[in-house]
Structure formats: C-alpha cells, structure tokens
Design an enzyme around this catalytic site. Structure first.
Site, PDB file in Angstrom:
ATOM      1  N   TYR A   1       0.827  -1.206   0.000  1.00 11.36           N
ATOM      2  CA  TYR A   1       0.000   0.000   0.000  1.00 11.36           C
ATOM      3  C   TYR A   1       0.864   1.261   0.000  1.00 11.36           C
ATOM      4  CZ  TYR A   1      -4.303  -2.672   1.006  1.00 11.36           C
ATOM      5  OH  TYR A   1      -5.374  -3.527   0.945  1.00 11.36           O
TER       6      TYR A   1
ATOM      7  N   SER B   1     -13.595  -2.386  -0.417  1.00  9.75           N
ATOM      8  CA  SER B   1     -14.378  -1.523  -1.302  1.00  9.75           C
ATOM      9  C   SER B   1     -15.881  -1.700  -1.086  1.00  9.75           C
ATOM     10  CB  SER B   1     -14.019  -1.803  -2.770  1.00  9.75           C
ATOM     11  OG  SER B   1     -14.329  -0.716  -3.596  1.00  9.75           O
ATOM     12  N   PRO B   2     -16.358  -1.596   0.156  1.00  8.49           N
ATOM     13  CA  PRO B   2     -17.777  -1.821   0.440  1.00  8.49           C
ATOM     14  C   PRO B   2     -18.705  -0.762  -0.140  1.00  8.49           C
ATOM     15  CG  PRO B   2     -16.664  -0.995   2.385  1.00  8.49           C
ATOM     16  CD  PRO B   2     -15.598  -1.284   1.376  1.00  8.49           C
ATOM     17  N   LEU B   3     -18.144   0.363  -0.589  1.00  6.73           N
ATOM     18  CA  LEU B   3     -18.942   1.396  -1.249  1.00  6.73           C
ATOM     19  C   LEU B   3     -18.632   1.432  -2.742  1.00  6.73           C
ATOM     20  CD1 LEU B   3     -18.589   4.264   1.398  1.00  6.73           C
ATOM     21  CD2 LEU B   3     -20.366   2.503   1.233  1.00  6.73           C
ATOM     22  N   ALA B   4     -18.093   0.336  -3.260  1.00  6.45           N
ATOM     23  CA  ALA B   4     -17.779   0.203  -4.691  1.00  6.45           C
ATOM     24  C   ALA B   4     -16.831   1.295  -5.168  1.00  6.45           C
ATOM     25  CB  ALA B   4     -19.057   0.193  -5.521  1.00  6.45           C
ATOM     26  N   GLY B   5     -15.860   1.624  -4.316  1.00  8.08           N
ATOM     27  CA  GLY B   5     -14.884   2.637  -4.701  1.00  8.08           C
ATOM     28  C   GLY B   5     -15.494   4.003  -4.960  1.00  8.08           C
ATOM     29  N   GLY B   6     -16.613   4.282  -4.317  1.00 12.50           N
ATOM     30  CA  GLY B   6     -17.301   5.559  -4.491  1.00 12.50           C
ATOM     31  C   GLY B   6     -18.325   5.546  -5.610  1.00 12.50           C
ATOM     32  N   LYS B   7     -18.341   4.480  -6.416  1.00 11.58           N
ATOM     33  CA  LYS B   7     -19.292   4.405  -7.532  1.00 11.58           C
ATOM     34  C   LYS B   7     -20.740   4.393  -7.047  1.00 11.58           C
ATOM     35  CE  LYS B   7     -20.219   1.840 -11.782  1.00 11.58           C
ATOM     36  NZ  LYS B   7     -19.883   0.640 -12.594  1.00 11.58           N
TER      37      LYS B   7
ATOM     38  N   PHE C   1     -22.122   6.345  -5.203  1.00 11.39           N
ATOM     39  CA  PHE C   1     -22.654   7.706  -5.130  1.00 11.39           C
ATOM     40  C   PHE C   1     -22.779   8.360  -6.504  1.00 11.39           C
ATOM     41  CE2 PHE C   1     -20.062   6.821  -1.327  1.00 11.39           C
ATOM     42  CZ  PHE C   1     -21.061   6.830  -0.366  1.00 11.39           C
TER      43      PHE C   1
END
Length: 299
Positions: free
Chosen positions: A52, A209-215, A217
């Site tokens: 990372y 990535s539980p928010l789909a990498g911001g996708k 939104f």
C-alpha cells in the site's frame, strides 16, 4: 462491537483500512489523533498491506505506534503480502507480478512488523492468488513466522473457494478469513459460492471496497441510481438517509457476518460506518436492495 474469528482472535465489527492512507496527507501527530479517535469509536482492527502506498503506508502508521506504543495493545493489525510492482521504495521491482516464495513471504512479513513497529501481526493474508504459487512454500513460511511469534493467524484475500480449499489442505491451522470485494454493486460473492463457503466454515469474510470505490454515489450510473433509491426507501423505515451508512448496514446484516473495511481518513465517514451497526434490516429490506442492484425482482 467485537466479532470472533476463532477462539483466540476477535476483530471489531468494522475495520479501518489503509489502502489510500498515503493520500490523506497526515503527519505523525495527526496519525496518532486519527488512530485514537478510531479506537474511541470501537474500531480496533486495522487493515494494511506491504504494497500500500508504494510500500510506504505501513511505515507512516508505524511512526505513530513508535511515538505512542501503548496504542498497539488496543488493536489487531492485519497485513498482506505478495503483490509487487514498480515503485520508488524498491527499485529492483521492475514489473507487476506476485511472489509467494518462502523467502519473500518471510521477508515481507518481517518488514511489515518492523515498519509498523507492532512486534507481531495478528493476521497475515496472501494478498492475491497466483496461478503458479507453490502451497508448500507458503506453508513453510507460515510455519516459520508462527513459530517465531511474528504472525499469530493466517488468511487469504481475493481467493476462490477452490483455492482456499487447496491451500487449507496443506496447513496445520485454519485460515481465519478471506478478504474479498463485496458491495451493493459487487454481488458476485453472493452467487459464486464465496459466502456459502464462509457460512459453511463459519469463516467471517472481510469486505474491501464496500462502497464500490465511491461508484455507489455516482449520479449518472443507472445501476447506482437504482441502488441509491432502494437504500433510501429502506432507510426511511429506520430514520436513516446516509447512503454510506445504509450500504454498510446492508453488508453487516448478511448472515455470513461480513466485516466491512472503511478506507477513509475522515472521522465523520468512519462514524457513518459505525452508525450502521444500529440498523437491523429484515430479509425483505435486504432483498429489496439486492434486487435493485440486479435490476429485477428475485424469482
């Protein structure tokens, strides 16, 4: 807010992740402040990987632990090995590739412990499966690291069911988790056997990535808009309208006991994830959001 992975290992129900920590722009004092605030929210598990930040993020976190060593006893630290790519820290890495040799695994884990200033890793994960890794090399490295007290438990990341079974067949101790991508926009683990296997083995999966990498939104993506609408409709029943909180709740309410990784350096965003713990969705609620993502009602 704790969840048991085995009789000797507990994680917090939400994990704080450091994939993008190099983008947060924090100095050591700010790191300490963030870690303390995260711990105060009840999050005690911290997710890292050797690679990372181009092999720099563990070093930055370690400076905070070195400055305030008492923090270590309050947390569980997860790290990962095996993904290599060209970077400024190690000029000898010329190509994107994997390395699962005994020598490299030991080197990587020793470096993670040293850079993190943490004395040992609670869990070490194989970051991604390689099509040509030798399980005997992995097991030999695990045995060495465990015998020396540098790693307490082992797991995998991004592994299929067949690859978990293969590696497990060589091991003397159970793999404790599989870290996989899961979100309201990433449903493959619900259908490809990943979560069925987790339920069968009582293996608690970590969700990256539980928010789909911001996708999630995205105001222009049709699928994301359907999921947003479903989340908001379900949220009305619970007096909740924050999309991220509702998305985390969707994961947390699955019977596989999915453990979401929150990869934000903003305390307010981390608080939103913690607030999801109070939401108890019904199966009807859960399926409504799933169906919105699929684009049709369940059969």
């Amino acid at each position: 807010m704790q969840i048991s992975l085995n009789e000797n290992l507990n994680f917090s129900r939400i994990i704080h992740g450091y994939w993008r920590a190099h983008e947060w722009g924090l100095n050591t004092e700010q790191y300490i402040d963030l870690i303390e605030n995260v711990l105060n929210l009840g999050i005690t598990t911290f997710d890292h990987a050797a690679c990372y930040g181009g092999f720099t993020n563990e070093t930055a976190f370690g400076k905070a632990l070195a400055a305030k060593p008492s923090l270590r006893d309050q947390m569980q630290i997860v790290s990962k090995f095996g993904i290599l790519f060209p970077n400024q820290t190690f000029s000898e890495m010329k190509t994107k590739h994997y390395n699962h040799t005994r020598q490299h695994i030991i080197w990587s884990a020793e470096r993670s412990v040293r850079e993190l200033k943490c004395d040992y890793l609670d869990v070490l994960l194989v970051h991604r499966p390689s099509p040509c890794s030798n399980p005997e090399e992995i097991v030999a490295a695990f045995a060495d690291l465990h015998a020396r007290g540098l790693v307490k438990h082992f797991g995998v990341s991004n592994f299929s069911v067949s690859k978990i079974k293969m590696l497990q067949s060589y091991l003397g101790q159970d793999l404790v988790t599989n870290q996989i991508e899961i979100s309201p926009l990433q449903l493959q683990s619900f259908d490809n056997g990943d979560l069925d296997f987790a339920l069968e083995k009582r293996m608690k999966p970590m969700a990256w990535s539980p928010l789909a990498g911001g996708k999630l939104f995205d105001g222009k993506d049709e699928r994301a808009q359907r999921v947003q609408a479903a989340l908001r409709e379900v949220g009305e029943k619970y007096g909740e309208n924050r999309l991220d909180t509702l998305a985390y709740a969707w994961l947390l309410n699955h019977p596989a006991k999915i453990i979401p990784i929150v990869g934000s350096g903003q305390l307010s965003r981390i608080q939103n994830a913690v607030d999801a713990l109070r939401l108890n969705f019904s199966e009807e609620d859960w399926i409504q959001i799933y169906s919105a993502s699929v684009g049709k009602a369940v059969p």
